[in-house]
Design a protein around this motif. Structure first.
Motif, PDB file in Angstrom:
ATOM      1  N   ARG A   1       4.951 -55.695   2.707  1.00  0.00           N
ATOM      2  CA  ARG A   1       3.760 -55.208   3.317  1.00  0.00           C
ATOM      3  C   ARG A   1       4.431 -54.080   4.327  1.00  0.00           C
ATOM      4  N   ARG A   2       5.539 -54.226   4.755  1.00  0.00           N
ATOM      5  CA  ARG A   2       6.160 -53.058   5.648  1.00  0.00           C
ATOM      6  C   ARG A   2       6.331 -51.839   4.794  1.00  0.00           C
ATOM      7  N   THR A   3       6.856 -52.059   3.679  1.00  0.00           N
ATOM      8  CA  THR A   3       7.337 -50.781   2.777  1.00  0.00           C
ATOM      9  C   THR A   3       5.863 -50.012   2.269  1.00  0.00           C
ATOM     10  N   ALA A   4       4.777 -51.173   2.318  1.00  0.00           N
ATOM     11  CA  ALA A   4       3.443 -50.256   1.687  1.00  0.00           C
ATOM     12  C   ALA A   4       2.731 -49.550   2.810  1.00  0.00           C
ATOM     13  N   ALA A   5       3.245 -49.921   4.305  1.00  0.00           N
ATOM     14  CA  ALA A   5       2.939 -49.503   5.266  1.00  0.00           C
ATOM     15  C   ALA A   5       3.469 -48.075   5.588  1.00  0.00           C
ATOM     16  N   ARG A   6       4.450 -47.532   4.793  1.00  0.00           N
ATOM     17  CA  ARG A   6       5.246 -46.375   4.826  1.00  0.00           C
ATOM     18  C   ARG A   6       4.358 -45.168   4.526  1.00  0.00           C
ATOM     19  N   ARG A   7       4.496 -43.870   5.167  1.00  0.00           N
ATOM     20  CA  ARG A   7       3.736 -42.625   4.874  1.00  0.00           C
ATOM     21  C   ARG A   7       4.769 -41.837   4.762  1.00  0.00           C
TER      22      ARG A   7
END
Length: 282
Positions: free
Chosen positions: A100-106
């Protein structure tokens, strides 16, 4: 590190990568470990080692080097593999939190969304998995891989009509992708659209003739359409030179409402190995 050492490290990494690609996981792990002795922070060596350990079923051992690499650099690929490893080591809560933290990256790293959705689906949270793919598609609406994942999720959720809609759109955008075609054909087969599924499987087999699963599923479609002889011919093509696929071929015959059932595998083998009457190859 001098030039000679750099060359030696590069050769080790190349050998390790080739071993990993060939699924020689023991060799890949050994070579990557040797490379890490020369450079303990080499990112490529860590990734190869982790993939090899996962391939060997030693997933828990892959976590520590991945955690160290993730702390050194903001690397979404390393973080995604770490999330996969944590889930594989029965630390699903930690793994999903990491993903989830990685998917929140931009900017977004789409494989993190795919891995997160897959892990949620494996945990039985299909609705949540579909929501994650929807988020990813909002960021990358043209991604065929994400559309394919969405179609698969809808199939798993038994929403065949929506799966067909999504996968038909993906086929229109990427008509040359056999993975899209076979997933669409499977959704059509499950939905009872046997003629459409048979046509889609034929297109897929035109692109990938050696796909035995697709040919077996084509046989199911043909038999459901009442074309028993053509279906059995397709199954003979599946079995030819591949005796290990006998159970798959027998299952295809048995599951069709117009198929055949054999009590003994030897009877199924004898029937399928018999030369059929001449017909047009499906």
């Amino acid at each position: 590190m001098n030039g000679r050492q750099n060359n030696a490290l590069a050769q080790l990494l190349q050998q390790a990568f080739v071993a990993l690609r060939n699924k020689q996981f023991d060799a890949a792990a050994r070579l990557a470990s040797e490379a890490l002795k020369s450079n303990r922070t080499d990112r490529n060596a860590v990734m190869i080692l982790a993939h090899a350990l996962i391939g060997l079923g030693r997933t828990e051992e892959a976590i520590a080097p991945l955690e160290r690499a993730a702390k050194r650099n903001d690397d979404p690929e390393v973080e995604t593999l770490l999330g996969h490893a944590l889930c594989g080591a029965r630390r699903a809560n930690d793994g999903i939190a990491q993903l989830r933290r990685t998917a929140a990256r931009r900017p977004p790293y789409l494989p993190a969304f795919q891995e997160l959705a897959g892990q949620l689906a494996n945990a039985g949270e299909i609705g949540a998995a579909i929501g994650i793919i929807e988020q990813a598609l909002a960021l990358a609406p043209g991604s065929i891989d994400l559309q394919l994942d969405m179609g698969r999720m809808h199939v798993r959720n038994n929403n065949r009509s929506e799966a067909r809609r999504v996968l038909t759109a993906a086929r229109s955008a990427a008509p040359g992708r056999p993975d899209v075609l076979t997933e669409l054909a499977w959704a059509e087969l499950l939905d009872g659209a046997y003629a459409e599924a048979a046509d889609t499987y034929r297109h897929a087999l035109g692109l990938r003739p050696g796909d035995t699963l697709s040919r077996a599923n084509l046989a199911i479609c043909l038999m459901e359409m009442g074309e028993r002889t053509s279906g059995e011919t397709a199954l003979r093509l599946v079995l030819r030179g591949r005796p290990h696929l006998l159970s798959r071929a027998a299952f295809a015959m048995a599951t069709s409402s117009h198929g055949r059932f054999f009590f003994r595998p030897s009877a199924a083998a004898k029937f399928l190995e018999r030369e059929p009457e001449p017909v047009t190859t499906p």
